[in-house]
Design a protein around this motif. Structure first.
Motif, mmCIF file in Angstrom:
data_model
loop_
_atom_site.group_PDB
_atom_site.id
_atom_site.type_symbol
_atom_site.label_atom_id
_atom_site.label_comp_id
_atom_site.label_asym_id
_atom_site.label_seq_id
_atom_site.Cartn_x
_atom_site.Cartn_y
_atom_site.Cartn_z
ATOM 1 N N GLU A 24 0.874 -1.159 -0.221
ATOM 2 C CA GLU A 24 0.006 -0.037 -0.038
ATOM 3 C C GLU A 24 1.097 1.183 -0.102
ATOM 4 O OE1 GLU A 24 -2.524 -0.033 3.462
ATOM 5 O OE2 GLU A 24 -3.763 -1.962 2.819
ATOM 6 N N ASN A 25 0.442 2.245 -0.463
ATOM 7 C CA ASN A 25 1.148 3.637 -0.837
ATOM 8 C C ASN A 25 0.647 4.346 0.479
ATOM 9 O OD1 ASN A 25 3.336 4.172 -2.184
ATOM 10 N ND2 ASN A 25 2.094 5.191 -3.934
ATOM 11 N N GLU A 26 0.886 3.786 1.589
ATOM 12 C CA GLU A 26 0.385 4.780 2.643
ATOM 13 C C GLU A 26 1.589 5.655 3.305
ATOM 14 O OE1 GLU A 26 -0.800 3.261 6.912
ATOM 15 O OE2 GLU A 26 -2.324 2.410 5.580
ATOM 16 N N LEU A 27 1.179 6.782 3.364
ATOM 17 C CA LEU A 27 2.183 7.811 4.114
ATOM 18 C C LEU A 27 2.306 7.623 5.426
ATOM 19 C CD1 LEU A 27 1.176 10.826 1.889
ATOM 20 C CD2 LEU A 27 2.721 9.323 1.355
ATOM 21 N N THR A 28 3.551 7.892 6.091
ATOM 22 C CA THR A 28 3.762 7.882 7.248
ATOM 23 C C THR A 28 3.832 9.433 7.978
ATOM 24 O OG1 THR A 28 5.180 6.073 6.922
ATOM 25 C CG2 THR A 28 5.442 7.096 9.080
ATOM 26 N N THR A 29 3.442 9.683 8.819
ATOM 27 C CA THR A 29 3.310 10.837 9.523
ATOM 28 C C THR A 29 4.294 10.935 10.676
ATOM 29 O OG1 THR A 29 0.906 11.399 9.280
ATOM 30 C CG2 THR A 29 2.165 12.705 10.674
ATOM 31 N N LEU A 30 5.233 11.747 10.438
ATOM 32 C CA LEU A 30 6.518 11.683 11.346
ATOM 33 C C LEU A 30 6.557 13.088 11.865
ATOM 34 C CD1 LEU A 30 9.407 9.905 11.855
ATOM 35 C CD2 LEU A 30 10.146 11.786 10.731
ATOM 36 N N ASN A 31 6.816 13.207 13.250
ATOM 37 C CA ASN A 31 6.865 14.373 14.189
ATOM 38 C C ASN A 31 8.378 14.588 14.165
ATOM 39 O OD1 ASN A 31 4.330 15.963 15.298
ATOM 40 N ND2 ASN A 31 3.922 13.877 15.103
ATOM 41 N N ILE A 42 12.659 25.456 19.383
ATOM 42 C CA ILE A 42 11.227 24.947 19.695
ATOM 43 C C ILE A 42 10.744 25.394 18.690
ATOM 44 C CG2 ILE A 42 9.329 24.947 21.200
ATOM 45 C CD1 ILE A 42 11.895 24.331 22.668
ATOM 46 N N PHE A 43 10.648 24.111 17.513
ATOM 47 C CA PHE A 43 9.798 24.272 16.303
ATOM 48 C C PHE A 43 9.602 22.867 15.707
ATOM 49 C CE2 PHE A 43 11.323 24.301 11.834
ATOM 50 C CZ PHE A 43 10.592 25.293 11.185
ATOM 51 N N GLN A 44 8.285 22.619 15.733
ATOM 52 C CA GLN A 44 7.869 21.293 15.101
ATOM 53 C C GLN A 44 7.798 21.201 13.570
ATOM 54 O OE1 GLN A 44 3.953 20.251 16.207
ATOM 55 N NE2 GLN A 44 4.459 18.211 16.616
ATOM 56 N N ASN A 45 8.137 20.132 13.120
ATOM 57 C CA ASN A 45 7.919 19.749 11.627
ATOM 58 C C ASN A 45 6.933 18.457 11.660
ATOM 59 O OD1 ASN A 45 9.160 21.187 10.023
ATOM 60 N ND2 ASN A 45 11.199 20.184 10.465
ATOM 61 N N MET A 49 5.821 11.258 5.234
ATOM 62 C CA MET A 49 6.847 10.267 4.320
ATOM 63 C C MET A 49 6.265 9.127 3.627
ATOM 64 S SD MET A 49 9.686 11.794 5.943
ATOM 65 C CE MET A 49 10.626 10.718 5.640
ATOM 66 N N ASP A 50 6.705 8.999 2.489
ATOM 67 C CA ASP A 50 6.520 7.915 1.597
ATOM 68 C C ASP A 50 7.800 7.058 1.716
ATOM 69 O OD1 ASP A 50 5.706 5.940 -0.133
ATOM 70 O OD2 ASP A 50 5.651 7.196 -1.725
ATOM 71 N N GLY A 51 7.996 6.134 2.554
ATOM 72 C CA GLY A 51 9.143 5.273 2.811
ATOM 73 C C GLY A 51 10.160 6.394 3.640
ATOM 74 N N ASP A 52 11.317 6.413 3.028
ATOM 75 C CA ASP A 52 11.919 7.598 3.528
ATOM 76 C C ASP A 52 12.086 8.971 2.554
ATOM 77 O OD1 ASP A 52 13.614 6.762 1.392
ATOM 78 O OD2 ASP A 52 15.341 6.639 2.334
ATOM 79 N N LYS A 53 11.148 9.174 1.880
ATOM 80 C CA LYS A 53 11.033 10.491 0.965
ATOM 81 C C LYS A 53 9.883 11.261 1.537
ATOM 82 C CE LYS A 53 13.864 9.858 -2.838
ATOM 83 N NZ LYS A 53 15.097 9.105 -1.830
ATOM 84 N N ILE A 54 10.478 12.491 1.795
ATOM 85 C CA ILE A 54 9.306 13.456 2.162
ATOM 86 C C ILE A 54 8.498 13.967 1.239
ATOM 87 C CG2 ILE A 54 9.301 15.957 3.247
ATOM 88 C CD1 ILE A 54 12.002 15.276 4.394
ATOM 89 N N VAL A 55 6.982 13.807 1.455
ATOM 90 C CA VAL A 55 5.999 14.068 0.247
ATOM 91 C C VAL A 55 5.630 15.552 0.738
ATOM 92 C CG1 VAL A 55 3.979 13.452 -0.466
ATOM 93 C CG2 VAL A 55 5.494 11.625 0.103
ATOM 94 N N SER A 56 5.457 15.756 2.177
ATOM 95 C CA SER A 56 5.011 17.148 2.133
ATOM 96 C C SER A 56 5.019 17.464 3.711
ATOM 97 C CB SER A 56 3.333 17.275 1.921
ATOM 98 O OG SER A 56 2.701 16.241 2.762
ATOM 99 N N GLY A 57 5.061 18.575 4.138
ATOM 100 C CA GLY A 57 5.116 18.942 5.462
ATOM 101 C C GLY A 57 4.516 19.958 6.021
ATOM 102 N N GLU A 58 4.617 20.200 7.234
ATOM 103 C CA GLU A 58 3.790 21.316 7.783
ATOM 104 C C GLU A 58 4.560 21.803 9.153
ATOM 105 O OE1 GLU A 58 -0.370 21.290 8.323
ATOM 106 O OE2 GLU A 58 -0.578 23.351 9.231
ATOM 107 N N GLN A 382 8.338 29.430 5.515
ATOM 108 C CA GLN A 382 7.082 29.121 4.837
ATOM 109 C C GLN A 382 7.530 27.952 3.560
ATOM 110 O OE1 GLN A 382 4.614 32.718 3.780
ATOM 111 N NE2 GLN A 382 6.678 33.643 4.090
ATOM 112 N N ALA A 383 8.905 28.317 3.015
ATOM 113 C CA ALA A 383 9.349 27.729 2.093
ATOM 114 C C ALA A 383 9.829 26.326 2.462
ATOM 115 C CB ALA A 383 10.423 28.565 1.200
ATOM 116 N N TYR A 384 9.942 26.099 3.429
ATOM 117 C CA TYR A 384 10.670 24.952 3.873
ATOM 118 C C TYR A 384 10.097 23.609 3.377
ATOM 119 C CZ TYR A 384 12.752 21.787 7.201
ATOM 120 O OH TYR A 384 13.678 20.364 7.796
ATOM 121 N N PRO A 385 8.924 23.422 3.539
ATOM 122 C CA PRO A 385 8.331 22.007 2.850
ATOM 123 C C PRO A 385 8.534 21.955 1.429
ATOM 124 C CG PRO A 385 6.557 23.400 4.169
ATOM 125 C CD PRO A 385 7.936 24.084 4.091
ATOM 126 N N GLU A 386 8.431 23.044 0.819
ATOM 127 C CA GLU A 386 8.789 22.936 -0.628
ATOM 128 C C GLU A 386 10.216 22.632 -0.869
ATOM 129 O OE1 GLU A 386 7.136 26.078 -3.058
ATOM 130 O OE2 GLU A 386 8.893 26.001 -4.310
#
Lengths: 412, 166
Positions: A24-31, A42-45, A49-58, A382-386
Motif C-alpha cells: 500500500e502506498n500509505e504515508l507515514t506521519t513523522l513528528n 522549539i519548532f515542530q515539523n 513520508m513515503d518510505g524515507d522520502k518527504i512528500v509534504s510537511g507542515e 514558509q518555503a521549508y516544505p517545498e
C-alpha cells in the motif's frame, strides 16, 4: 477499532499466516521536533513520508510565543530594547541598533559619526558571531563536530568584546537613542584589534580548509534544498539565503544606514541556492565583515559618542551624579515621561539572517501605538516544505540548519 | 530610478478613485486602497515593467477601535529592488466585516504573514489556502493584539499608569 489499529492487525495476521502483505502506498506521519536536537529550537515539523522520502510537511512555530509586539505597546521606547535584543539572540547588537535607529528616524536625531562607526563594528562582529554559529552547527549536522569546536572559541572572544563594551554577553543592550551607552575602552579596542587581525582570520581559514572541499560535506549539501532566485523572491527571502540563490540584495548597500556608505565591501552571491551555497555565502560574508571592521577600526573618528539630545539620550551616569539637568532628564527618560511625535516609520537593517524590519506607529504618546517586527527567520520557513520535497530526513535537517533557525525570531 | 511622485501619478492614472490618501511619512510613499481593488493594485505594482515592485516585504494589521467603520487596517510593505524604492499600502475594514482578499495568489510570502495578522487581529484574508492561527492555540476564541485586551488586569487599582510611563 481505529483504522491504524486495523492496519497493524492486518499486517500481524498476514505475518502469522505467512501471507504476502498487500503493498500500500500509505504515508507515514513523522513528528520531527519540537524538542529534537536537530530542530535547533522549539519548532515542530510534521512530515508526511513515503518510505524515507518527504512528500509534504507542515510547521508549527508558536512554541515560544512571548508577545513582544503586544508588550511593546505598553512600554516607553527606552524599555523596548530589552525585547528586541531577545529576538535574534545570536546577533543581538543588530536588533538593538536597528530599534534605536528606528526611534532616531522617528525623532529625526542625527547620530555622531563616532557612534555610527562603533555601531558598525559591533553589528559586523554580531554578523560574524551569527554566521559562525550557523555554519558550525551545519557542520555538526553533517557529522563534523570538530568544526564547531574550532569556531566557538572565536564566538567566545566576540562575547568578551561585548562584555567589555556593555557588561553583557548575550542580550547586549549597548545602544541608546542618539548613540552608544559608552565609548569603546582601550581594552575593548585591543581585543577587537587582536580578533580581526590575528585570531579570527586564522580560524576562519582553518574552518574553510576543514569544510569547503570535504567530500562528505559536499555530498550532504550540494543540490540539497535548492531554490531558484524567482521562487526565493516570491517567498520573501532576504539576507544570505536570498544571496545564495543569486540575488545580490543587501540592505547595507541598497539603503545604507549608520555610515555603511563609507566602507568598501563586496556582496557574495551563490549560483544554485542550495545548502552548500548558503554555507559558502555566509562564509564569504564573514571575510567581508572583517574587511568592514578593519576599515571602521582604522578610521574611527574622534568626537562624541552620543548626540546632544538631552530629551532622549540617557545622560552618562557620572553626569547624573553632578548635574541637576542630567538627573532630571535621566528620571524623565527612565520613567517614560517623554512623548514621541506622531509618525509612522519603517526601518530595515541587514540582520544576521536577512532584512530585519521595524514598523513603528506613534500616536504622540509615550509608548508605540503599534510596533511590528519583520523577522527574516519567520518568513524563510514558509518555503521549508517545498525545499524538502522529495528529499530524506537527513537532508531536511541540513536544510533547516542552513536556513539558520533562530527560534526567538520565528516567534516574537 | 523612479520617484514617489511618478508612482503616485501612475497609480492615480490607472486606478483613479480606488487609490487615495497619498502621503510620505518619513519619506516612504503610503496610500490607501479598498479591499476590492487591493489585488489589482498589487498585481499592477508587481507586473508593471517600470515599477517592478516584485518583493512583498511585510504584511501586518493595526487596530483602531475608535475609528468607526475602519477599525482594522491591513498594511503591506512592498519593495522594488531595481528602483531601490519602497511603498506602503493600507486597506481599512470594519469590525463587522474584517475581510480583505488574500495576496497569496500573487506573493507566496503573504501566506504566513497573513496567518499571523489573522491570529493577532482577526482580519480574515478571504481565499487564503490555510487561514488558521500560526502562533497561538487553534481553540483560542479571541485575537490578542486587539486593543480591547489589556496586558495587565484592568481591575487592579494599586498600579497607576502615569507612574509607569504609560
Amino acid at each position: 477499532m481505529s483504522e491504524k489499529v486495523q492496519n497493524i492487525k492486518t499486517t500481524v495476521d498476514a505475518l502469522a499466516l505467512n501471507k504476502p502483505i498487500q503493498e500500500e502506498n500509505e504515508l507515514t506521519t513523522l513528528n520531527l521536533g519540537p524538542t529534537h536536537p536537530a530542530t535547533h529550537g522549539i519548532f515542530q515539523n510534521v512530515l508526511q513520508m513515503d518510505g524515507d522520502k518527504i512528500v509534504s510537511g507542515e510547521q508549527t512555530v508558536g512554541y515560544i510565543h512571548r508577545a513582544f509586539e503586544k508588550i511593546a505597546e505598553r512600554r516607553p521606547f527606552y524599555q523596548i530594547t530589552t525585547l528586541t535584543d531577545r529576538m535574534n539572540y545570536c546577533s543581538s547588537p543588530i536588533n538593538n541598533f536597528g530599534w534605536h535607529m528606528t526611534v532616531e528616524k522617528l525623532l529625526n536625531i542625527e547620530v555622531p559619526k563616532r557612534a555610527q562607526y562603533i555601531r558598525v563594528i559591533m553589528m559586523e562582529l554580531a554578523r560574524i558571531s551569527d554566521h559562525l554559529v550557523c555554519n558550525s552547527i551545519l557542520a555538526v549536522d553533517s557529522g563534523a563536530y570538530s568544526g564547531f569546536l574550532y569556531v566557538f572559541q572565536e564566538r567566545e572572544k566576540i562575547y568578551e568584546i561585548y562584555e567589555e563594551v556593555c557588561g553583557a554577553r548575550l542580550t547586549t543592550n549597548m545602544g541608546r537613542v542618539g548613540g552608544m551607552e559608552r565609548d569603546l575602552s582601550p581594552t575593548a579596542l585591543a581585543k577587537i584589534k587582536d580578533l580581526i587581525y590575528n585570531t579570527l582570520p586564522k580560524v576562519l581559514a582553518e574552518f574553510e580548509r576543514l569544510m569547503n572541499r570535504n567530500r562528505i560535506f559536499i555530498d550532504r549539501t550540494v543540490n540539497v534544498g535548492s531554490i531558484t532566485p524567482e521562487r526565493a523572491m516570491e517567498y520573501g527571502f532576504t539576507g544570505p539565503n536570498l544571496r545564495a540563490a543569486g540575488v545580490d540584495y543587501d540592505v547595507r548597500v541598497m539603503e545604507p544606514y549608520s555610515s555603511y556608505q563609507d566602507f568598501e565591501f563586496d556582496i557574495p552571491v551563490g549560483h544554485n541556492g542550495d545548502t552548500y551555497d548558503r554555507y559558502m555565502v555566509r562564509s564569504a560574508e564573514m571575510w567581508e565583515s572583517i574587511k568592514i571592521i578593519r576599515q571602521a577600526f582604522e578610521n574611527l573618528p574622534e568626537g562624541p559618542y552620543y548626540a546632544n539630545e538631552e530629551h532622549y539620550y540617557l545622560p552618562p551616569k557620572q553626569e547624573v551624579y553632578r548635574s541637576m539637568e542630567a538627573l532630571i532628564y535621566h528620571f524623565k527618560i527612565i520613567m517614560g515621561e517623554i512623548e514621541a511625535p506622531i509618525g509612522e516609520v519603517y526601518h530595515a537593517v541587514e540582520g544576521g539572517n536577512g532584512e530585519l524590519g521595524f514598523y513603528l506607529i506613534s500616536d504622540g504618546g509615550r509608548t508605540p501605538y503599534r510596533l511590528h517586527f519583520r523577522r527574516p527567520s519567520f518568513i524563510y520557513y514558509q518555503a521549508y516544505p517545498e525545499m524538502c520535497k522529495g528529499l530524506t530526513i537527513s537532508d531536511a535537517v541540513m536544510i533547516m540548519s542552513s536556513l539558520n533557525v533562530i527560534a526567538g525570531e520565528l516567534d516574537a | 530610478m523612479i520617484s514617489n511622485q511618478e508612482i503616485v501619478e501612475d497609480l492615480a492614472a490607472h486606478f483613479g478613485e480606488n487609490v487615495l490618501e497619498f502621503e510620505e511619512p518619513n519619506g516612504l510613499l503610503t496610500f490607501t486602497t479598498y479591499p476590492s481593488a487591493l489585488i489589482d493594485v498589487m498585481t499592477y505594482l508587481r507586473d508593471n515593467d517600470r515599477l517592478r515592485f516584485k518583493f512583498l516585504t511585510d504584511v501586518t494589521a493595526v487596530h483602531y477601535p475608535d475609528s468607526e467603520g475602519k477599525e482594522f487596517c491591513s498594511v503591506y510593505h512592498m519593495h522594488s529592488f531595481e528602483n531601490g524604492i519602497r511603498l506602503r499600502i493600507k486597506v481599512f475594514v470594519s469590525k463587522e466585516k474584517p475581510e480583505v482578499p488574500t495576496a497569496t495568489g500573487i506573493f507566496a510570502a503573504a501566506n504566513w504573514m497573513e496567518r499571523e495578522a489573522y491570529d493577532f487581529y482577526g482580519v480574515i484574508y478571504t481565499g487564503h489556502p490555510n487561514l488558521k492561527r500560526i502562533l497561538n492555540m487553534e481553540d483560542m476564541d479571541y485575537h490578542p493584539l486587539r486593543k480591547e485586551y489589556p496586558l495587565e488586569d484592568a481591575t487592579r487599582e494599586d498600579k497607576i499608569d502615569a507612574l509607569f510611563g504609560r
